[in-house]
Motif scaffolding. Sequence first.
Motif, PDB file in Angstrom:
ATOM      1  N   LEU A  23       0.803  -1.227   0.000  1.00 18.41           N
ATOM      2  CA  LEU A  23       0.000   0.000   0.000  1.00 18.41           C
ATOM      3  C   LEU A  23       0.835   1.276   0.000  1.00 18.41           C
ATOM      4  O   LEU A  23       0.340   2.325  -0.403  1.00 18.41           O
ATOM      5  N   GLY A  24       2.065   1.204   0.484  1.00 20.82           N
ATOM      6  CA  GLY A  24       2.872   2.401   0.672  1.00 20.82           C
ATOM      7  C   GLY A  24       2.812   2.849   2.119  1.00 20.82           C
ATOM      8  O   GLY A  24       1.779   2.699   2.784  1.00 20.82           O
ATOM      9  N   SER A  25       3.903   3.408   2.616  1.00 18.93           N
ATOM     10  CA  SER A  25       3.972   3.774   4.034  1.00 18.93           C
ATOM     11  C   SER A  25       2.982   4.870   4.392  1.00 18.93           C
ATOM     12  O   SER A  25       2.402   4.872   5.476  1.00 18.93           O
ATOM     13  N   GLY A  26       2.772   5.837   3.475  1.00 14.13           N
ATOM     14  CA  GLY A  26       1.834   6.913   3.759  1.00 14.13           C
ATOM     15  C   GLY A  26       0.421   6.401   3.976  1.00 14.13           C
ATOM     16  O   GLY A  26      -0.256   6.797   4.928  1.00 14.13           O
ATOM     17  N   ALA A  27      -0.025   5.514   3.097  1.00 13.22           N
ATOM     18  CA  ALA A  27      -1.365   4.957   3.219  1.00 13.22           C
ATOM     19  C   ALA A  27      -1.512   4.129   4.489  1.00 13.22           C
ATOM     20  O   ALA A  27      -2.547   4.169   5.156  1.00 13.22           O
ATOM     21  N   VAL A  28      -0.469   3.393   4.845  1.00 16.06           N
ATOM     22  CA  VAL A  28      -0.526   2.567   6.060  1.00 16.06           C
ATOM     23  C   VAL A  28      -0.587   3.446   7.303  1.00 16.06           C
ATOM     24  O   VAL A  28      -1.381   3.201   8.214  1.00 16.06           O
ATOM     25  N   GLU A  29       0.247   4.509   7.356  1.00 11.97           N
ATOM     26  CA  GLU A  29       0.228   5.417   8.499  1.00 11.97           C
ATOM     27  C   GLU A  29      -1.140   6.080   8.637  1.00 11.97           C
ATOM     28  O   GLU A  29      -1.677   6.224   9.739  1.00 11.97           O
ATOM     29  N   TYR A  30      -1.703   6.504   7.516  1.00 16.33           N
ATOM     30  CA  TYR A  30      -3.029   7.135   7.526  1.00 16.33           C
ATOM     31  C   TYR A  30      -4.081   6.146   8.030  1.00 16.33           C
ATOM     32  O   TYR A  30      -4.921   6.491   8.872  1.00 16.33           O
ATOM     33  N   ALA A  31      -4.040   4.921   7.514  1.00 18.89           N
ATOM     34  CA  ALA A  31      -5.030   3.914   7.905  1.00 18.89           C
ATOM     35  C   ALA A  31      -4.901   3.552   9.386  1.00 18.89           C
ATOM     36  O   ALA A  31      -5.907   3.327  10.070  1.00 18.89           O
ATOM     37  N   LEU A  32      -3.681   3.510   9.899  1.00 24.23           N
ATOM     38  CA  LEU A  32      -3.483   3.222  11.319  1.00 24.23           C
ATOM     39  C   LEU A  32      -4.049   4.342  12.184  1.00 24.23           C
ATOM     40  O   LEU A  32      -4.694   4.100  13.211  1.00 24.23           O
ATOM     41  N   ARG A  33      -3.802   5.591  11.782  1.00 24.33           N
ATOM     42  CA  ARG A  33      -4.293   6.735  12.567  1.00 24.33           C
ATOM     43  C   ARG A  33      -5.810   6.810  12.578  1.00 24.33           C
ATOM     44  O   ARG A  33      -6.405   7.268  13.555  1.00 24.33           O
ATOM     45  N   HIS A  34      -6.441   6.395  11.489  1.00 21.96           N
ATOM     46  CA  HIS A  34      -7.891   6.531  11.368  1.00 21.96           C
ATOM     47  C   HIS A  34      -8.646   5.229  11.611  1.00 21.96           C
ATOM     48  O   HIS A  34      -9.828   5.123  11.287  1.00 21.96           O
ATOM     49  N   GLY A  35      -7.977   4.225  12.138  1.00 28.98           N
ATOM     50  CA  GLY A  35      -8.657   2.997  12.511  1.00 28.98           C
ATOM     51  C   GLY A  35      -9.031   2.085  11.368  1.00 28.98           C
ATOM     52  O   GLY A  35      -9.806   1.144  11.564  1.00 28.98           O
ATOM     53  N   ARG A  36      -8.471   2.321  10.181  1.00 30.70           N
ATOM     54  CA  ARG A  36      -8.738   1.424   9.063  1.00 30.70           C
ATOM     55  C   ARG A  36      -7.862   0.181   9.156  1.00 30.70           C
ATOM     56  O   ARG A  36      -8.199  -0.862   8.602  1.00 30.70           O
ATOM     57  N   ILE A  37      -6.713   0.308   9.813  1.00 29.97           N
ATOM     58  CA  ILE A  37      -5.869  -0.830  10.150  1.00 29.97           C
ATOM     59  C   ILE A  37      -5.691  -0.822  11.658  1.00 29.97           C
ATOM     60  O   ILE A  37      -5.279   0.188  12.231  1.00 29.97           O
ATOM     61  N   VAL A  38      -6.037  -1.935  12.298  1.00 28.41           N
ATOM     62  CA  VAL A  38      -5.955  -2.045  13.750  1.00 28.41           C
ATOM     63  C   VAL A  38      -5.018  -3.194  14.101  1.00 28.41           C
ATOM     64  O   VAL A  38      -5.184  -4.304  13.594  1.00 28.41           O
ATOM     65  N   ALA A  39      -4.037  -2.923  14.944  1.00 31.14           N
ATOM     66  CA  ALA A  39      -3.119  -3.962  15.404  1.00 31.14           C
ATOM     67  C   ALA A  39      -3.174  -3.998  16.918  1.00 31.14           C
ATOM     68  O   ALA A  39      -2.921  -2.986  17.572  1.00 31.14           O
ATOM     69  N   ALA A  40      -3.538  -5.141  17.484  1.00 31.83           N
ATOM     70  CA  ALA A  40      -3.693  -5.240  18.934  1.00 31.83           C
ATOM     71  C   ALA A  40      -3.414  -6.664  19.393  1.00 31.83           C
ATOM     72  O   ALA A  40      -3.618  -7.618  18.637  1.00 31.83           O
ATOM     73  N   PRO A  41      -2.931  -6.825  20.628  1.00 33.10           N
ATOM     74  CA  PRO A  41      -2.695  -8.172  21.150  1.00 33.10           C
ATOM     75  C   PRO A  41      -3.983  -8.983  21.192  1.00 33.10           C
ATOM     76  O   PRO A  41      -5.088  -8.426  21.295  1.00 33.10           O
ATOM     77  N   LEU A  42      -3.841 -10.275  21.136  1.00 30.51           N
ATOM     78  CA  LEU A  42      -5.006 -11.160  21.149  1.00 30.51           C
ATOM     79  C   LEU A  42      -5.871 -10.951  22.387  1.00 30.51           C
ATOM     80  O   LEU A  42      -7.100 -11.016  22.311  1.00 30.51           O
ATOM     81  N   ALA A  43      -5.244 -10.667  23.526  1.00 25.36           N
ATOM     82  CA  ALA A  43      -6.004 -10.470  24.759  1.00 25.36           C
ATOM     83  C   ALA A  43      -6.995  -9.323  24.645  1.00 25.36           C
ATOM     84  O   ALA A  43      -8.030  -9.309  25.328  1.00 25.36           O
ATOM     85  N   PHE A  44      -6.727  -8.349  23.756  1.00 24.96           N
ATOM     86  CA  PHE A  44      -7.609  -7.193  23.600  1.00 24.96           C
ATOM     87  C   PHE A  44      -8.775  -7.474  22.657  1.00 24.96           C
ATOM     88  O   PHE A  44      -9.591  -6.584  22.406  1.00 24.96           O
ATOM     89  N   MET A  45      -8.862  -8.683  22.127  1.00 26.64           N
ATOM     90  CA  MET A  45      -9.983  -9.041  21.255  1.00 26.64           C
ATOM     91  C   MET A  45     -11.228  -9.433  22.052  1.00 26.64           C
ATOM     92  O   MET A  45     -12.328  -9.482  21.502  1.00 26.64           O
ATOM     93  N   ARG A  46     -11.059  -9.709  23.328  1.00 27.33           N
ATOM     94  CA  ARG A  46     -12.198 -10.126  24.151  1.00 27.33           C
ATOM     95  C   ARG A  46     -13.267  -9.024  24.167  1.00 27.33           C
ATOM     96  O   ARG A  46     -12.977  -7.861  24.380  1.00 27.33           O
ATOM     97  N   GLY A  47     -14.507  -9.435  23.940  1.00 28.41           N
ATOM     98  CA  GLY A  47     -15.610  -8.491  23.950  1.00 28.41           C
ATOM     99  C   GLY A  47     -15.874  -7.810  22.623  1.00 28.41           C
ATOM    100  O   GLY A  47     -16.892  -7.131  22.471  1.00 28.41           O
ATOM    101  N   LYS A  48     -14.989  -7.969  21.641  1.00 28.77           N
ATOM    102  CA  LYS A  48     -15.183  -7.346  20.339  1.00 28.77           C
ATOM    103  C   LYS A  48     -15.967  -8.268  19.409  1.00 28.77           C
ATOM    104  O   LYS A  48     -16.048  -9.470  19.633  1.00 28.77           O
ATOM    105  N   THR A  49     -16.532  -7.672  18.365  1.00 27.64           N
ATOM    106  CA  THR A  49     -17.187  -8.439  17.311  1.00 27.64           C
ATOM    107  C   THR A  49     -16.575  -8.036  15.984  1.00 27.64           C
ATOM    108  O   THR A  49     -16.469  -6.848  15.680  1.00 27.64           O
ATOM    109  N   PHE A  50     -16.149  -9.019  15.215  1.00 28.21           N
ATOM    110  CA  PHE A  50     -15.598  -8.736  13.892  1.00 28.21           C
ATOM    111  C   PHE A  50     -16.762  -8.629  12.921  1.00 28.21           C
ATOM    112  O   PHE A  50     -17.300  -9.638  12.463  1.00 28.21           O
ATOM    113  N   GLY A  51     -17.141  -7.408  12.604  1.00 28.58           N
ATOM    114  CA  GLY A  51     -18.305  -7.189  11.754  1.00 28.58           C
ATOM    115  C   GLY A  51     -17.999  -7.394  10.281  1.00 28.58           C
ATOM    116  O   GLY A  51     -16.890  -7.749   9.881  1.00 28.58           O
TER     117      GLY A  51
END
Length: 270
Positions: free
Chosen positions: A152-180
């Motif tokens: 995608l390019g670093s700019g697009a990845v940085e933008y997506a990370l800042r705006h929640g389009r790409i989310v990276a989190a430990p598995l423990a933080f998946m509890r209670g979430k729903t993958f829509g």
Amino acid sequence: MAKKSHARRSAYIQKQTASRRDREPRNRSVKRRQSQEANIVELNASFHSLETSYSPRRTREPFNARTESQQQYINAIKGHCLTFGIGPAGTGKSYCAGALAAEALESGRIERIILTRPAVEAGENLGFLPGDLDEKFSVYIDAFRDILVERLGSGAVEYALRHGRIVAAPLAFMRGKTFGGNTFVVLDEAQNTTPAQMKMFLTRIGEGCKVVINGDVEQSDIRGPNGLADAISRVGDLPEVSVHAFERQDIVRSGLVRALIERYEASSGC
């Protein structure tokens, strides 16, 4: 005569004033557009400055499988809600999943990528690493970040990370979430999950999302049964689920990696 001259001057002044008033909105519009263009240039410059010798440049080449096994894996991901990719290191499990996720995000077929993995390493855990949670977890997810930057390019990845389009989190933080719907979820290094963690993760799956789970059942860093092998034995025969197994001959990272794995497996009797 003086009255006529005064009237002409008044009419001229009014005309000039009206002309200035007409020009002001146009001038403001031009200045606003120039300011926006300057911001875009500055933003693009910032994106370019994020490129370093340590991160891959964006490739313009279309994503294609390097082996027949990879193509089968790609087809399985495209055709199923849940796909397990298992096998030794270097076979392209993570790369295929990351590249497909990037392709789907760029094309608009999905709205968000979620990357997760258990925070398990030999002799270390998140508590012993410096920085806040994001900085700590970035150590675990850097490989996927490089894949996304390449596609995608670093700019697009940085933008997506800042705006929640790409989310990276430990598995423990998946509890209670729903993958829509319109979400592409990748769980990497799944051999380091416990059966309870894997059950928690699998029960997050909502309608319309695509989930890929990768790992090597022979290389678990935890004690006791691992959640990857347990899940495959329980749900691998469901019609919505595909299990793709890579073999040693499918390793594409390098010939040396293939030889190293063969020696290690031979010496361990596996």
